[in-house]
Design an enzyme around this catalytic site. Structure first.
Site, PDB file in Angstrom:
ATOM      1  N   GLU A  37       0.927  -7.972  14.544  1.00 24.15           N
ATOM      2  CA  GLU A  37       0.215  -8.136  13.264  1.00 24.15           C
ATOM      3  C   GLU A  37      -0.164  -9.609  13.097  1.00 24.15           C
ATOM      4  O   GLU A  37       0.671 -10.495  13.239  1.00 24.15           O
ATOM      5  CB  GLU A  37       1.103  -7.656  12.101  1.00 24.15           C
ATOM      6  CG  GLU A  37       0.567  -7.956  10.719  1.00 24.15           C
ATOM      7  CD  GLU A  37      -0.840  -7.433  10.444  1.00 24.15           C
ATOM      8  OE1 GLU A  37      -1.061  -6.219  10.606  1.00 24.15           O
ATOM      9  OE2 GLU A  37      -1.732  -8.247  10.089  1.00 24.15           O
ATOM     10  N   ARG A  38      -1.437  -9.828  12.753  1.00 24.07           N
ATOM     11  CA  ARG A  38      -1.897 -11.217  12.641  1.00 24.07           C
ATOM     12  C   ARG A  38      -1.697 -11.774  11.233  1.00 24.07           C
ATOM     13  O   ARG A  38      -1.788 -12.970  11.010  1.00 24.07           O
ATOM     14  CB  ARG A  38      -3.373 -11.303  13.027  1.00 24.07           C
ATOM     15  CG  ARG A  38      -4.296 -10.562  12.090  1.00 24.07           C
ATOM     16  CD  ARG A  38      -5.740 -10.641  12.536  1.00 24.07           C
ATOM     17  NE  ARG A  38      -6.586  -9.850  11.655  1.00 24.07           N
ATOM     18  CZ  ARG A  38      -7.829  -9.522  11.923  1.00 24.07           C
ATOM     19  NH1 ARG A  38      -8.385  -9.910  13.054  1.00 24.07           N
ATOM     20  NH2 ARG A  38      -8.522  -8.814  11.070  1.00 24.07           N
ATOM     21  N   GLY A  42       2.386  -4.393   6.474  1.00 19.24           N
ATOM     22  CA  GLY A  42       1.928  -3.549   5.372  1.00 19.24           C
ATOM     23  C   GLY A  42       0.413  -3.474   5.300  1.00 19.24           C
ATOM     24  O   GLY A  42      -0.143  -2.608   4.629  1.00 19.24           O
ATOM     25  N   ILE A  44      -3.632  -3.947   4.695  1.00 17.60           N
ATOM     26  CA  ILE A  44      -4.419  -4.023   3.460  1.00 17.60           C
ATOM     27  C   ILE A  44      -3.714  -3.251   2.353  1.00 17.60           C
ATOM     28  O   ILE A  44      -3.586  -3.717   1.225  1.00 17.60           O
ATOM     29  CB  ILE A  44      -5.846  -3.459   3.694  1.00 17.60           C
ATOM     30  CG1 ILE A  44      -6.631  -4.366   4.662  1.00 17.60           C
ATOM     31  CG2 ILE A  44      -6.594  -3.287   2.367  1.00 17.60           C
ATOM     32  CD1 ILE A  44      -6.859  -5.768   4.173  1.00 17.60           C
ATOM     33  N   CYS A  45      -3.223  -2.076   2.676  1.00 14.48           N
ATOM     34  CA  CYS A  45      -2.634  -1.182   1.672  1.00 14.48           C
ATOM     35  C   CYS A  45      -1.578  -1.902   0.817  1.00 14.48           C
ATOM     36  O   CYS A  45      -1.710  -1.982  -0.406  1.00 14.48           O
ATOM     37  CB  CYS A  45      -2.028   0.013   2.391  1.00 14.48           C
ATOM     38  SG  CYS A  45      -0.947   1.005   1.384  1.00 14.48           S
ATOM     39  N   GLY A 184     -21.126  -0.946  -6.817  1.00 12.16           N
ATOM     40  CA  GLY A 184     -20.423   0.121  -6.115  1.00 12.16           C
ATOM     41  C   GLY A 184     -19.485   0.869  -7.045  1.00 12.16           C
ATOM     42  O   GLY A 184     -18.555   0.285  -7.596  1.00 12.16           O
ATOM     43  N   ALA A 187     -14.068   4.463  -5.487  1.00 15.77           N
ATOM     44  CA  ALA A 187     -12.723   4.356  -6.069  1.00 15.77           C
ATOM     45  C   ALA A 187     -12.358   2.899  -6.362  1.00 15.77           C
ATOM     46  O   ALA A 187     -11.809   2.598  -7.433  1.00 15.77           O
ATOM     47  CB  ALA A 187     -11.707   4.977  -5.113  1.00 15.77           C
ATOM     48  N   ILE A 188     -12.674   1.978  -5.449  1.00 18.12           N
ATOM     49  CA  ILE A 188     -12.278   0.581  -5.665  1.00 18.12           C
ATOM     50  C   ILE A 188     -13.021   0.002  -6.867  1.00 18.12           C
ATOM     51  O   ILE A 188     -12.425  -0.622  -7.749  1.00 18.12           O
ATOM     52  CB  ILE A 188     -12.516  -0.258  -4.380  1.00 18.12           C
ATOM     53  CG1 ILE A 188     -11.571   0.217  -3.275  1.00 18.12           C
ATOM     54  CG2 ILE A 188     -12.340  -1.760  -4.648  1.00 18.12           C
ATOM     55  CD1 ILE A 188     -11.761  -0.469  -1.919  1.00 18.12           C
ATOM     56  N   HIS A 448       8.117  23.906 -18.701  1.00 18.09           N
ATOM     57  CA  HIS A 448       7.418  23.631 -19.948  1.00 18.09           C
ATOM     58  C   HIS A 448       8.206  22.616 -20.773  1.00 18.09           C
ATOM     59  O   HIS A 448       9.434  22.736 -20.855  1.00 18.09           O
ATOM     60  CB  HIS A 448       7.248  24.912 -20.769  1.00 18.09           C
ATOM     61  CG  HIS A 448       6.615  24.648 -22.097  1.00 18.09           C
ATOM     62  ND1 HIS A 448       5.260  24.433 -22.218  1.00 18.09           N
ATOM     63  CD2 HIS A 448       7.152  24.526 -23.331  1.00 18.09           C
ATOM     64  CE1 HIS A 448       4.986  24.191 -23.491  1.00 18.09           C
ATOM     65  NE2 HIS A 448       6.111  24.235 -24.195  1.00 18.09           N
TER      66      HIS A 448
HETATM   67  P1  FAD Z   1      -5.043  -1.790   7.342  1.00 16.17           P
HETATM   68  O1  FAD Z   1      -4.180  -1.500   6.200  1.00 16.17           O
HETATM   69  O2  FAD Z   1      -6.361  -2.423   7.111  1.00 16.17           O
HETATM   70  O3  FAD Z   1      -4.189  -2.694   8.333  1.00 16.17           O
HETATM   71  C1  FAD Z   1      -4.731  -3.205   9.496  1.00 16.17           C
HETATM   72  C2  FAD Z   1      -3.914  -4.403   9.922  1.00 16.17           C
HETATM   73  O4  FAD Z   1      -4.330  -4.792  11.226  1.00 16.17           O
HETATM   74  C3  FAD Z   1      -4.136  -5.623   9.023  1.00 16.17           C
HETATM   75  O5  FAD Z   1      -2.890  -6.064   8.517  1.00 16.17           O
HETATM   76  C4  FAD Z   1      -4.753  -6.660   9.967  1.00 16.17           C
HETATM   77  O6  FAD Z   1      -4.300  -7.970   9.683  1.00 16.17           O
HETATM   78  C5  FAD Z   1      -4.265  -6.192  11.321  1.00 16.17           C
HETATM   79  N1  FAD Z   1      -5.122  -6.610  12.442  1.00 16.17           N
HETATM   80  C6  FAD Z   1      -6.450  -6.417  12.585  1.00 16.17           C
HETATM   81  N2  FAD Z   1      -6.867  -6.879  13.773  1.00 16.17           N
HETATM   82  C7  FAD Z   1      -5.779  -7.361  14.406  1.00 16.17           C
HETATM   83  C8  FAD Z   1      -5.566  -7.968  15.679  1.00 16.17           C
HETATM   84  N3  FAD Z   1      -6.538  -8.132  16.554  1.00 16.17           N
HETATM   85  N4  FAD Z   1      -4.302  -8.362  15.993  1.00 16.17           N
HETATM   86  C9  FAD Z   1      -3.275  -8.196  15.120  1.00 16.17           C
HETATM   87  N5  FAD Z   1      -3.425  -7.630  13.915  1.00 16.17           N
HETATM   88  C10 FAD Z   1      -4.658  -7.198  13.560  1.00 16.17           C
HETATM   89  N6  FAD Z   1      -5.933   3.892  -0.013  1.00 16.17           N
HETATM   90  C11 FAD Z   1      -5.190   4.856  -0.584  1.00 16.17           C
HETATM   91  O7  FAD Z   1      -4.833   5.826   0.091  1.00 16.17           O
HETATM   92  N7  FAD Z   1      -4.819   4.763  -1.908  1.00 16.17           N
HETATM   93  C12 FAD Z   1      -5.184   3.726  -2.695  1.00 16.17           C
HETATM   94  O8  FAD Z   1      -4.827   3.682  -3.867  1.00 16.17           O
HETATM   95  C13 FAD Z   1      -5.970   2.695  -2.130  1.00 16.17           C
HETATM   96  N8  FAD Z   1      -6.355   1.636  -2.862  1.00 16.17           N
HETATM   97  C14 FAD Z   1      -7.079   0.639  -2.283  1.00 16.17           C
HETATM   98  C15 FAD Z   1      -7.487  -0.438  -3.052  1.00 16.17           C
HETATM   99  C16 FAD Z   1      -8.210  -1.455  -2.476  1.00 16.17           C
HETATM  100  C17 FAD Z   1      -8.646  -2.623  -3.299  1.00 16.17           C
HETATM  101  C18 FAD Z   1      -8.525  -1.417  -1.084  1.00 16.17           C
HETATM  102  C19 FAD Z   1      -9.287  -2.536  -0.426  1.00 16.17           C
HETATM  103  C20 FAD Z   1      -8.146  -0.335  -0.318  1.00 16.17           C
HETATM  104  C21 FAD Z   1      -7.427   0.705  -0.903  1.00 16.17           C
HETATM  105  N9  FAD Z   1      -7.040   1.816  -0.163  1.00 16.17           N
HETATM  106  C22 FAD Z   1      -6.324   2.817  -0.753  1.00 16.17           C
HETATM  107  C23 FAD Z   1      -7.382   1.960   1.258  1.00 16.17           C
HETATM  108  C24 FAD Z   1      -6.187   1.604   2.160  1.00 16.17           C
HETATM  109  O9  FAD Z   1      -5.745   0.301   1.851  1.00 16.17           O
HETATM  110  C25 FAD Z   1      -6.592   1.704   3.606  1.00 16.17           C
HETATM  111  O10 FAD Z   1      -7.133   2.987   3.862  1.00 16.17           O
HETATM  112  C26 FAD Z   1      -5.401   1.482   4.525  1.00 16.17           C
HETATM  113  O11 FAD Z   1      -4.830   0.210   4.327  1.00 16.17           O
HETATM  114  C27 FAD Z   1      -5.823   1.631   5.977  1.00 16.17           C
HETATM  115  O12 FAD Z   1      -4.701   1.486   6.768  1.00 16.17           O
HETATM  116  P2  FAD Z   1      -4.828   0.998   8.288  1.00 16.17           P
HETATM  117  O13 FAD Z   1      -3.437   1.038   8.822  1.00 16.17           O
HETATM  118  O14 FAD Z   1      -5.870   1.771   8.982  1.00 16.17           O
HETATM  119  O15 FAD Z   1      -5.368  -0.502   8.210  1.00 16.17           O
END
Ligand code: FAD
Length: 469
Positions: A37-38, A42, A44-45, A184, A187-188, A448
């Protein structure tokens, strides 16, 4: 393999809900796992998505309730809200949960590498530090890409964190701006509209498509549109943003729709027009991985076009949801481990939730989609205005809508707007997973008074025999 290259059964790139969940499951299945992880565990989520926004929405909801305090017999004179404190709280919750992932990785003996992963071959990765220098190398039989996504930007528009924001900057402001134009209405966009409106910001949502939350059932989005408008959020649907100009610390947004052209002005603009996959992992393109519309192309077992390389989560496409990412991760590693009972993720079983107030949640087919797919349907609706619990909570807006196949009875979709919709949808998820009928939901005794009775009543309504309407 170099002498300092560490061998693993599985290397996972990205510690979001896709990558860290896949790592835990793989470790449970006996694999030696490396997780790279860079940024922060956790993804983005936890850090910039689901969790901090829900913390902010909770602050906003409490504030909205406090504004209605008199209705509940509470005098809340001199009510003051500090958005900066709400932001601080949301950061603390995110950090706490990210720390929790560190603990889980230790518990499951997942080796965490901090840095940017890049491929040197289909089975080897280098981990680079922030200074660009290599910190280590990893060799793994299989590599799982879970690198997620980032905000989509508009051409010729620079995100400055002051006037022009993406969701990331919008969750770090230390005060609520006087006005915000949200480009947009997904949801966001809708969640931030709800947060900022509660704190007194004049919010306008501009959405290109005919409805906000365009993938939800039309009847539900119409109800939500009305509810948000009643709260004071301006919503322009079927409206295109032509130009955004930043001048003297303010933004002018030129928009066009069937009524002609118009100029909106705002202290801030939130760009919430979708997300772009982080598919530019170093060395991946050179390996010739197939992509589709910018996403890494995968089969039902999350295998990419390169043997031994898998991809999951936002990186492989819509719906961009945390629970979808996690489930894809579990499917991928269980398939690698050759478990017998693995089934691919069924898109119809992925719930979708928007945590604005009133909340929206859905699973399965919308009414329009069910008809388009040729189903003869039965639709049952139950308004929250007839739910005892919703009335006592003072949240009697919205409804539950159950769509069932008229021929075989199977539930095809459930759509909810209203209090606790995002919790209620779990029952619908189980019903769809078990191919249950409205009859079976109705036979299950609901306590209920609860909001969940509305699901049973909507199921009864689909059978033509609701009790409370
Ligand atoms: P991510 O969570 O994006 O994680 C990817 C990780 O990979 C990052 O930490 C990144 O740093 C790392 N990475 C990337 N490239 C490299 C590399 N080359 N080397 C090392 N590390 C790397 N979803 C829901 O289900 N419910 C919600 O309520 C919800 N709310 C949201 C609100 C907002 C504002 C946003 C932006 C998104 C929301 N989402 C929600 C969407 C949800 O966050 C994403 O669908 C989810 O995080 C995707 O998970 P992922 O594991 O695919 O990737």
């Amino acid at each position: 393999m170099g002498s300092d290259t560490q061998p693993f059964d599985l290397a996972v790139i990205g510690a979001g809900p896709g990558g860290y969940v896949a790592s835990i499951r793989a470790a449970q299945l006996g694999m030696r796992v490396a997780l790279i992880e860079r940024d922060r565990l956790g993804g983005i989520c936890l850090n910039w998505g689901c969790i901090p926004t829900k913390a902010l929405l909770q602050s906003a909801h409490i504030l909205s309730l406090m504004r209605r305090a008199e209705e509940f017999g509470i005098h809340a004179d001199n009510l003051r809200a500090d958005f900066g404190v709400a932001v601080k709280r949301s950061r603390e919750k995110a950090q706490r949960l990210s720390k929790g992932i560190e603990y889980l990785m230790r518990k499951h003996k997942v080796a965490v590498f901090s840095g940017e992963a890049r491929f040197t071959s289909a089975k080897e990765l280098e981990v680079g530090g922030a200074d660009g220098k290599t910190k280590g190398s990893i060799r793994a039989e299989r590599i799982l890409l879970a690198t997620g996504s980032r905000p989509r930007l508009l051409p010729n528009l620079t995100v400055d964190g002051q006037v022009i924001l993406t969701s990331t900057e919008a969750m770090l402001l230390n005060r609520a701006p006087a006005s915000m134009i949200i480009i947009g209405g997904g949801a966001i966009g809708v969640e931030f509209a709800d947060i900022y409106q509660a704190y007194g910001t004049a919010v306008t949502i501009v959405e290109l498509l005919p409805t906000i939350l365009p993938y939800e059932d039309e009847e539900i989005t119409a109800l939500l549109h009305r509810s948000l408008t009643k709260k004071g959020i301006k919503i322009l649907t079927g409206t295109k943003v032509e130009q955004v100009i930043v001048e003297a610390g303010k933004a002018k947004v030129r928009v066009s729709n069937n009524d002609g052209n118009k100029e909106l002005s705002g202290e801030t603009v939130l760009v919430a027009v979708g997300r772009v996959a982080n598919s530019e992992v170093g060395g991946l393109k050179e390996l010739g991985v197939a992509t589709k519309n910018g996403y890494v192309a995968v089969n039902e077992w999350m295998e990419s076009s390169i043997a031994g390389i898998y991809a999951i989560g936002d990186l492989v496409g819509a719906p961009l949801l945390a629970h979808k990412a996690s489930h894809e991760g579990i499917v991928a590693v269980e398939k690698m481990a050759k478990l017998d009972d693995v089934t691919p993720v069924d898109p119809r079983r992925i719930p979708s939730c928007t945590y604005c107030h009133p909340q929206v949640a859905s699973i399965g087919l919308t009414e329009a989609k069910a008809k388009a797919e040729g189903y003869t349907i039965r639709v049952g609706r139950f308004p929250f205005s007839a739910s005892g619990m919703a009335i006592t909570l003072g949240e009697a807006e919205g409804m539950v809508k159950v769509i069932a196949d008229a021929t075989h009875g199977e539930i095809l979709g459930v759509h909810i707007m209203g209090a606790h919709a995002t919790e209620l949808i779990a029952e619908a998820g189980l019903a769809i997973a078990l191919e249950a009928t409205p009859e079976e939901i109705a036979k299950s005794i609901h306590a209920h008074p609860t909001i969940s009775e509305a699901v049973a009543e909507a199921a009864l309504a689909a059978l033509g025999r609701p009790i409370h309407v």
